[in-house]
Each structure stands twice: as C-alpha cells, then as structure tokens.
Write a protein that holds these residues in place. Structure first.
Motif, short mmCIF file in Angstrom:
data_model
loop_
_atom_site.label_atom_id
_atom_site.label_comp_id
_atom_site.label_asym_id
_atom_site.label_seq_id
_atom_site.Cartn_x
_atom_site.Cartn_y
_atom_site.Cartn_z
N ALA A 1 0.81 -1.22 0.00
CA ALA A 1 0.00 0.00 0.00
C ALA A 1 0.85 1.27 0.00
O ALA A 1 0.38 2.32 -0.45
N ILE A 2 2.09 1.18 0.50
CA ILE A 2 2.94 2.38 0.49
C ILE A 2 3.95 2.36 -0.65
O ILE A 2 4.89 3.15 -0.67
N GLY A 3 3.74 1.46 -1.62
CA GLY A 3 4.52 1.52 -2.84
C GLY A 3 5.56 0.44 -3.06
O GLY A 3 6.22 0.43 -4.10
N ALA A 4 5.73 -0.49 -2.14
CA ALA A 4 6.69 -1.58 -2.34
C ALA A 4 6.04 -2.68 -3.17
O ALA A 4 4.83 -2.88 -3.13
N VAL A 5 6.87 -3.40 -3.92
CA VAL A 5 6.41 -4.48 -4.77
C VAL A 5 7.05 -5.79 -4.30
O VAL A 5 8.26 -5.84 -4.05
N LYS A 6 6.25 -6.82 -4.19
CA LYS A 6 6.76 -8.12 -3.73
C LYS A 6 7.66 -8.73 -4.80
O LYS A 6 7.30 -8.79 -5.98
#
Length: 142
Positions: A23-28
């Motif tokens: 939700a704060i912009g990190a990608v798995k």
C-alpha cells in the motif's frame, strides 16, 4: 553491481505486513519470498525483508525487540517532494499504520514526517532541496 540494502524486519502477521508495504509503494519480489518471508522492493537498491518471528530467529540468537516498547533503529526513505512525503504518510495511515510518531520536521529546505508500520517499526520520509541546503551552508561573501 550497484550496492543494495536489504532491511530485515520481524513481523507478527506476514500477510498483513505485505499488504501494508504494498500500500505504500513496495512491490513483492517472489524470488525471495515464501510462506515465512517476503521481499518487498522500493527500488532496485532498497528492499525490505519481512520475516516471520520463527524465520527471523534463524538469523540471530538475540531476542526480537518489541518495536512498540523501544526503538532499535529509525529507517528513512527519501521522497521527491514535500507532497510526496505527506502522500506516503497518508498511504501508511490508510493501510493500518500510525502517522507521525515523532514530530514533523520543517526547515524550509528539508521536510520530513514519519509513520509506524503495523509492528511498530518507525519509518521517516524526508525531502530535501539540496541546492537550497548548500546555499544556506555556503560561507558569507564566498
């Protein structure tokens, strides 16, 4: 190869933490993720490894600190503007985090706020106008 950082954080609920960081912009990054850990990527150089408590304990004999009771580390991310600082804190709050556990910092050329993730880890988000900072630091007449 460029130098990278992998911040390892113990989390109590891996799914909840993954959703928060997404939700704060990190990608798995599925290459480094399984049912005990998730690599959440902010950029080519910045990665947050979310580790279940049993997984985290495999890397250290020390007890896991309660981030809500004490502070071991403050993590900081840069932002492209003052508005981006506010936007990330708002995203964190909307995703279950807490805004501004520390005071806002506003020095004109630098602006920062902070948030806590669901496990109490504190992240600072900072913007700086480097040219204005350097001009303020320049010796008079010189």
């Amino acid at each position: 190869m460029a130098r990278m950082i992998f911040v390892n954080l113990p989390v109590s609920d891996l799914s909840k933490s993954m959703a928060f960081y997404a939700a704060i912009g990190a990608v798995k990054d599925a290459r480094f993720s399984d049912d005990t850990a998730a690599c959440m990527t902010f950029s080519d150089a910045i990665h947050v490894m979310l580790l279940t408590h049993p997984k985290f304990r495999q890397f250290t004999p020390r007890p896991i600190a309660d981030a809500r009771a004490g502070t071991e580390v403050l993590l900081a991310l840069s932002a492209e503007s003052r508005e981006a600082v506010d936007g990330m804190v708002e995203q964190a709050t909307g995703a279950g985090g807490s805004a501004d556990p520390g005071p806002r910092q506003d020095y004109g050329f630098m602006y920062g706020r902070s948030f806590e993730d669901p496990d109490g880890h504190i992240w600072e988000v900072m913007w700086m106008d480097v040219a204005a900072f350097e001009a303020a630091k320049a010796p008079a007449g010189g």
